[in-house]
Design a protein around this motif. Structure first.
Motif, PDB file in Angstrom:
ATOM      1  N   SER A   1       0.827  -1.205   0.000  1.00 59.77           N
ATOM      2  CA  SER A   1       0.000   0.000   0.000  1.00 59.77           C
ATOM      3  C   SER A   1       0.863   1.256   0.000  1.00 59.77           C
ATOM      4  O   SER A   1       0.585   2.218  -0.726  1.00 59.77           O
TER       5      SER A   1
ATOM      6  N   ARG B   1       2.636   2.438  -3.490  1.00 62.89           N
ATOM      7  CA  ARG B   1       1.859   2.978  -4.610  1.00 62.89           C
ATOM      8  C   ARG B   1       1.309   4.348  -4.253  1.00 62.89           C
ATOM      9  O   ARG B   1       0.754   4.547  -3.174  1.00 62.89           O
TER      10      ARG B   1
ATOM     11  N   SER C   1      -1.339   7.577  -4.880  1.00 62.61           N
ATOM     12  CA  SER C   1      -2.804   7.578  -5.028  1.00 62.61           C
ATOM     13  C   SER C   1      -3.229   7.346  -6.468  1.00 62.61           C
ATOM     14  O   SER C   1      -4.352   6.914  -6.732  1.00 62.61           O
ATOM     15  N   THR C   2      -2.326   7.595  -7.407  1.00 61.32           N
ATOM     16  CA  THR C   2      -2.642   7.352  -8.823  1.00 61.32           C
ATOM     17  C   THR C   2      -2.103   6.009  -9.317  1.00 61.32           C
ATOM     18  O   THR C   2      -2.142   5.718 -10.512  1.00 61.32           O
ATOM     19  N   GLY C   3      -1.548   5.200  -8.386  1.00 57.37           N
ATOM     20  CA  GLY C   3      -1.077   3.874  -8.757  1.00 57.37           C
ATOM     21  C   GLY C   3       0.351   3.797  -9.222  1.00 57.37           C
ATOM     22  O   GLY C   3       0.821   2.731  -9.642  1.00 57.37           O
TER      23      GLY C   3
END
Length: 655
Positions: free
Chosen positions: A457, A460, A462-464
């Motif tokens: 988690s 990454r 927030s946009t991956g």
């Protein structure tokens, strides 16, 4: 685990409590009839070590009959320099006249803290399976190198093992192996060896320096079992100093210790009632101003008839959030932004099925829990570590290690973002936090930490987008309530020395005696009970160590104790006490069985064959009625020193 003789409770002097006014502020002093370095077990705070929050600037002033010392040596921040510790030089407890000689300011006796975990030894044949099962529960991530190497997180374990002054990052095993074993597990995950990078700089600080031996109280070079609140405060300061010398960087502190709310800071979650607790709060606030992530154990059920509910301190302070930005300057941390503030995180414990740990303190569940039962690690040589640990200490270490690894790979994340990554990737347990951790009447979902999930988690955006230090991870996260406990087989057991049938026990349908909690007593037919210990897992300790300081819930653990249920829905339990887990025979044994129907206490101590259990004996108890679906089975009893014993039995022959 504890080889020294304990002083019987009846051997301690009686207490008489006096209130003393010191230049205005109140000082509560426990007066005793004769001198002992440590306080009476019923109080845990001694005016022989008095902490003063002085109102005058400058160094700690002298006081006739007292030896002064700053709580935070070398500190320049006014808030920290205000705390001074005075040790009384006379015999017995200081008189009101002696106390009046202390400098002006608020003053209180120093108080003892505990490390809230249980421990036991285990045979190597069992340890390998326990180790495998615990790794399956915590899901350690497969660490790998990338084009940009991870930054090493400074990971400080403040516990029972002192650092080796000649070797950085190495600790003496310690007189008490609690801290050493916890750190070994963190090192195993964060520095796995081979081609994998080492993400942790593991650092030890001795927070529990005192031990009681045949010659009385002393501070062994290799650490002890007990510590005062000011000992914890000074260990935090030393950890911060060592972190700065190491070049700063990401910082994580592990506090698998605590004290009861009545000894300061628990009303309501602010440290206004005892000076020694305020000192710990001040240096913790300083560490948060420096961006530290601090993980603290909510604690285990310590036995005794009072103060069993709610989280220990400092874990309870997590409900108050980080310090105010404007307070950081007075603590010596300079100007910081709100985003840079660290976090104090309370951690609770669950077993290998995500059920609440049987020895957890009631009403103390925070939003983050972690596997905490039957944990073990390997030594530097790859062999089994000497202890198997169960307790919220373990869960705290698991969560702290997960956050430390994530910080190493993504050091640019703000402290609050790391904690949210830890929580967002955790598996829901379907439960809600207890009121102590609810804010404004709003309670949060309780989630179980996954080490691999936390790193996945955090890596990454927030946009991956993958952070540059990370490599792609595919964490097959374990679903909630999937059974990941050790799978122990009958072939791993040796034949019992004794067999006892409990076919003639009956349900009295009578309520459990007051103070034992909910449940039903199941007694032998014709029993007149209750006898000496109707609910030994809830009795006060009789030894020289008080339940509020004994490594909770005292030296316990029975990794070679198992149970199974046959086709006739009758339970069989096999019990073998190991030397090192208990200090001699276990008197008044009792099985406490929690099912989906209720709690049943099988009073085995009323069977003449089981008046006590001997260390090394392997006893099989058959024909116990299994009412409902069994959730946990615990062995309870009284040790020779008067201490309470409580240990989980491991299920045998899992499908």
């Amino acid at each position: 685990m504890r080889g020294y003789p304990l002083v019987p409770l009846s051997g301690w002097p009686a207490l008489a409590v006096a209130a003393v006014v010191l230049h205005g502020p109140r000082l509560a002093s426990a007066q005793t009839a004769s001198f002992e370095l440590f306080p009476d077990p019923g109080d845990l705070c001694s005016a022989r070590r008095t902490v003063v929050e002085k109102i005058t600037p400058g160094p700690c002033p002298s006081a006739s009959g007292w030896s002064p010392a700053p709580v935070f040596p070398g500190a320049t921040a006014p808030t920290l320099r205000a705390f001074c510790r005075y040790e009384f030089l006379g015999g017995g407890e200081p008189s009101p006249h002696d106390l009046q000689r202390l400098p002006a300011g608020a003053a209180d006796p120093d108080c003892l803290v505990v490390h809230p975990a249980s421990a036991a030894s285990s045979r190597p044949a069992w340890r390998k399976e326990l180790h495998r099962a615990f790794r399956a529960q915590v899901e350690p991530p497969p660490l790998s190198s990338s084009a940009v190497p991870p930054v090493r997180t400074f990971f400080a374990v403040l516990d029972s093992s002192p650092p080796d002054p000649h070797r950085s990052g190495v600790a003496y095993p310690g007189s008490n192996l609690h801290g050493f074993t916890l750190a070994r597990f963190a090192r195993e995950v964060g520095c796995p060896g081979g081609s994998a990078p080492c993400v942790l700089h593991v650092h030890h600080e001795l927070a529990l320096p005192w031990r009681k031996g045949p010659g009385g109280w002393a501070q062994p070079v290799r650490g002890g079992d007990f510590g005062y609140q000011t000992d914890v405060a000074q260990a935090i300061l030393r950890a911060l100093d060592a972190w700065r010398l190491a070049g700063r960087g990401p910082l994580v502190l592990n506090l698998s210790l605590g004290w009861l709310p009545r000894f300061g800071g628990g009303s309501p979650h602010v440290p206004t009632d005892r000076v020694s607790a305020r000192a710990v709060h001040a240096i913790l606030s300083r560490s948060l101003c420096e961006g530290a992530l601090v993980f603290a154990a909510t604690g285990n059920d310590s036995g005794g008839s009072t103060d069993r509910d709610g989280p220990l301190l400092p874990a309870a302070w997590s409900a108050s959030g980080p310090p105010r930005v404007e307070d950081c300057a007075s603590l010596g941390a300079g100007q910081v932004s709100a985003a840079e503030l660290g976090r104090l995180v309370a951690v609770g414990g669950v077993d290998g099925r995500d059920r609440p740990l049987g020895i957890s303190r009631p009403d103390s569940t925070p939003r983050l829990v972690a596997p905490s039962a039957a944990a073990t690690a390997t030594t530097a040589g790859g062999g089994p570590a000497p202890l198997v640990l169960s307790g919220t200490s373990v869960g705290t270490l698991v969560a702290a290690t997960a956050a430390a690894v994530a910080r190493g790979y993504v050091p640019d994340l703000a402290p609050g973002q790391v904690i949210e990554a830890l929580y967002a990737s955790a598996s829901s347990t379907g439960r809600w936090t207890d009121p102590a951790f609810c804010s404004g009447g709003v309670c949060e979902e309780v989630r179980r930490v996954s080490m691999c999930g936390a790193l996945q988690s955090a890596c990454r955006t927030s946009t991956g987008v993958l952070h540059p230090r990370c490599t792609p991870l595919n964490c097959p996260l374990r679903a909630a309530y999937v059974d990941a406990r050790a799978q122990l087989r009958p072939s791993m057991l040796r034949s019992p020395d004794r067999r006892v049938s409990a076919a003639f026990v009956v349900d009295t349908s009578a309520p459990v005696p007051s103070g034992c909690g909910s449940g039903t007593l199941v007694r032998p037919a014709g029993s007149l009970g209750p006898l000496t210990s109707p609910c030994p897992e809830r009795q006060s300790y009789g030894g020289g160590a008080h339940p509020d300081t004994q490594p909770q819930p005292s030296p316990v653990g029975c990794p070679t104790c198992v149970f199974s249920v046959n086709a006739l829905h009758r339970m069989e339990a096999t019990i073998e006490l190991e030397g090192g887990a208990v200090d001699g025979p276990l008197a008044d044994p009792q099985l406490v069985v929690t099912t989906d129907v209720g709690v049943y206490r099988y009073t085995l101590f009323e069977l003449t064959e089981l008046a006590e259990l001997e260390t090394g004996d392997r006893v099989e108890v058959s024909d116990l009625p299994a009412v409902g679906v069994i959730e946990t089975v615990q062995l309870a009893g009284i040790q020779a020193s008067g201490e309470v014993y409580l240990a989980d039995l491991i299920p045998l022959d899992l499908p």
